[in-house]
Each structure stands twice: as structure tokens, then as C-alpha cells.
Design a protein around this motif. Sequence first.
Motif, PDB file in Angstrom:
ATOM      1  N   THR A  92       0.941  -1.014  -0.079  1.00  0.00           N
ATOM      2  CA  THR A  92      -0.500   0.484  -0.158  1.00  0.00           C
ATOM      3  C   THR A  92       1.053   1.461  -0.119  1.00  0.00           C
ATOM      4  O   THR A  92       2.533   1.187   0.496  1.00  0.00           O
ATOM      5  N   ASN A 106      -5.224   9.912  -1.777  1.00  0.00           N
ATOM      6  CA  ASN A 106      -5.516   8.649  -2.187  1.00  0.00           C
ATOM      7  C   ASN A 106      -4.119   7.159  -1.529  1.00  0.00           C
ATOM      8  O   ASN A 106      -3.730   7.571  -1.332  1.00  0.00           O
ATOM      9  N   ILE A 108      -3.336   3.445  -2.251  1.00  0.00           N
ATOM     10  CA  ILE A 108      -3.677   2.610  -3.660  1.00  0.00           C
ATOM     11  C   ILE A 108      -2.517   1.549  -3.225  1.00  0.00           C
ATOM     12  O   ILE A 108      -2.259   1.202  -2.332  1.00  0.00           O
ATOM     13  N   ASP A 110      -1.537  -2.779  -4.477  1.00  0.00           N
ATOM     14  CA  ASP A 110      -1.242  -3.171  -5.164  1.00  0.00           C
ATOM     15  C   ASP A 110      -1.392  -4.550  -4.520  1.00  0.00           C
ATOM     16  O   ASP A 110      -0.540  -5.124  -3.241  1.00  0.00           O
ATOM     17  N   MET A 121      -7.706  -2.662 -12.388  1.00  0.00           N
ATOM     18  CA  MET A 121      -7.880  -2.181 -11.062  1.00  0.00           C
ATOM     19  C   MET A 121      -9.508  -1.804 -10.692  1.00  0.00           C
ATOM     20  O   MET A 121      -9.904  -1.554 -11.817  1.00  0.00           O
ATOM     21  N   GLY A 123     -12.244   0.256  -8.432  1.00  0.00           N
ATOM     22  CA  GLY A 123     -11.599   1.273  -7.584  1.00  0.00           C
ATOM     23  C   GLY A 123     -13.142   2.453  -6.445  1.00  0.00           C
ATOM     24  O   GLY A 123     -14.010   2.555  -7.545  1.00  0.00           O
ATOM     25  N   ARG A 164      -5.315  -4.180  -8.679  1.00  0.00           N
ATOM     26  CA  ARG A 164      -4.518  -2.699  -7.985  1.00  0.00           C
ATOM     27  C   ARG A 164      -5.916  -2.439  -7.318  1.00  0.00           C
ATOM     28  O   ARG A 164      -6.772  -2.123  -8.238  1.00  0.00           O
ATOM     29  N   ALA A 166      -7.748   0.953  -5.234  1.00  0.00           N
ATOM     30  CA  ALA A 166      -7.916   2.199  -5.295  1.00  0.00           C
ATOM     31  C   ALA A 166      -8.884   2.954  -4.804  1.00  0.00           C
ATOM     32  O   ALA A 166      -9.881   2.604  -5.031  1.00  0.00           O
ATOM     33  N   TRP A 168     -10.491   7.028  -4.199  1.00  0.00           N
ATOM     34  CA  TRP A 168     -10.095   7.886  -3.217  1.00  0.00           C
ATOM     35  C   TRP A 168     -10.828   9.349  -2.856  1.00  0.00           C
ATOM     36  O   TRP A 168     -11.448   9.060  -1.977  1.00  0.00           O
ATOM     37  N   SER A 178      -8.207  10.940  -7.729  1.00  0.00           N
ATOM     38  CA  SER A 178      -8.249   9.881  -9.200  1.00  0.00           C
ATOM     39  C   SER A 178      -7.461  11.032 -10.403  1.00  0.00           C
ATOM     40  O   SER A 178      -7.087  10.569 -11.326  1.00  0.00           O
ATOM     41  N   TYR A 181      -3.741  11.748  -9.442  1.00  0.00           N
ATOM     42  CA  TYR A 181      -3.094   9.811  -9.815  1.00  0.00           C
ATOM     43  C   TYR A 181      -3.039   9.299 -11.568  1.00  0.00           C
ATOM     44  O   TYR A 181      -2.273   9.542 -11.507  1.00  0.00           O
TER      45      TYR A 181
END
Length: 316
Positions: A92, A106, A108, A110, A121, A123, A164, A166, A168, A178, A181
Motif C-alpha cells: 500500500t 488517495n 493505492i 497492489d 484496477m 476503485g 490494484r 484504489a 480516491w 483520481s 493519480y
Amino acid sequence: MNRTAKRRTLIAASASAALTASLLGATGAYGALNEPAAAAAPDIPVADVQQDLKELQSLAEANGGNRAHGQPGYKASIDFIKGKLDKAGFETKVQEFDEAGGTGYNLIADWPGGSADETVMAGSHLDSVESGPGINDNGSGSAGILEVALAVADAKLEPKKHLRFAWWGAEELGLVGSQHYVDSLGDETKKISTYLNFDMIGSPNAGHFVYDDDAAVQGVFKDYFKEKGIETETSSEVNGRSDHASFAAAGVTVGGTFTGAGDTMTEEQATKWEGKAGEAYDKCYHSECDDISNINEKALDLHTDGIAHAVWQLSS
């Protein structure tokens, strides 16, 4: 059996094996046997999603009644989700940005492995408006993708594509997190094969909408809902109004599902969705009453499982 008969039997067996191998290596129905079928996504316990929403409600109550950009309730929400993902084995990172005199974040996450040149992704925006705790908008999408991410970890999933997730910040101020990013990625956006967005998936008077974007991604969701006996509609209502727009503008394939916001359900929709005609999908949209009581658990369960289905299918 004599030696000649044995030889004939072996030749026949070899020919049969060769034919079978040829068929298994071919395209079409036999070719499918040569590749293991993609594993089915697990059922995501809706009680776990609801528990996450209760946590987000508590964080709002402890921090002025909301989880808005620049407010302590939002940062506490980031920390809560990050802690669960770190414990599950995700990599993270928190990305900071400035907007309207406040610091935004944000998150993120993975999942290790998979081809980084083909990233899928999922999100959602985590911020609420200042007027309430934002449990449907958008605690619901945030909790949904969190539990799908945790299911990925529980399954020790080894997808072909990189995964991934996410969350936001500052979506309610104009997709700020977003967009920040996407801007930070530059040409790396080309490595994102699909971005899936989930903004409001537990509306009390729920509709069942699929984003009106890529046909192939639409098909993944439509097939899922069809198997559940649910008729969907493609929705242009969210076009440009949620975080997928930041990715679509950069040329990324996008998709998602949605249960409706402040617009009114029609008679036809009410009939097929067992809803209430003439009422908003979410009468507490952007209001103080968007709290834990403002969730349709059946819709939340259905759409969370739909997220899992899409993640498993599109990353395999």
C-alpha cells in the motif's frame, strides 16, 4: 496375445493418444480443455461489508459527523482501510495532494504478482460530503472493493494480470484525487488494461445499472446479473460524474456498476426491480441521513459479488 497383435494394439493406442493431443491443442471447444478454466470468484459475505460500513459510520460520528476532504474523518477512513490491507499482504501507499486549502489522500493497494504491463484496477471514492457520513455515497463502494481485495488475499489469487485497488479523495469536489493519480502516471496509464469504478452500490430504492462504456466490460457485468435473474440497464447518468471519467479521458477502458442516486425510479423500473416508482433511488443522497440505515443490504450483497466476479474474470 501374440507379438504382432501386441504391436498393432500399441500402434492403435499411440494413434489414439496423438489424436487426443491434437484435439486438446486445437482451438474451439477442445482447445478450452488445454487451458484450466478461470476460478470462480468467491461469495463475499455481506455481513463483512456491513461491518466495514459500521466502522466508517463510527469514524464519521467521532469526527464531526462526516468523512469529507480535509476533515479528520476522511484521514481516519484512509487509515482504517490501509490497516486491513497491510495486514492482508497488500503493498500500500498513500498519495497526498492539496485541494481547497486542505490535504487530500488517495490510497493505492497492489496485490503482488501478475503482469504489470496489464493491470486491472478497481476503485471507489472514499470521501463523503460535509453534510453527512456518506455511507451509501460512497462507503458502499469503498467497503465493497475492500472486501473483494481481502478475498483476493484469502484466496492467495495468482492472476495473470496485475491487480490494484484504489480509494480516491476529494471526488465530491470534482474527481480531484483520481485525476491527480492519473496525471501522476503519465504514459504508465497505458499499462492499465481496465479500470472498474463503484460509486453507490447500496441505494435503498436500488436500480441495477451497468456503466455505458466498453461493450466487453459491460458484458462481464451483464452476464453476471443475468445469471442472478436481474435485468440491468446501461447508465449514462454517471458519465463524467465519478472517478472513472479521469481514466476514460486518458484512454483507459472503464466500467462499473451503480444502484442510483437522486434521480427518480420509473414505473417500469419499479416493476422489474421491486422498487418504489416516483421515489429517488437514494432519498438521502448527499444528506445527513446517508448513514448505516440508508443501505439496501440485498443490493449491496449483489453488487459486491458482481465486483468479485469482474475482478476474477478480467484479471485471469
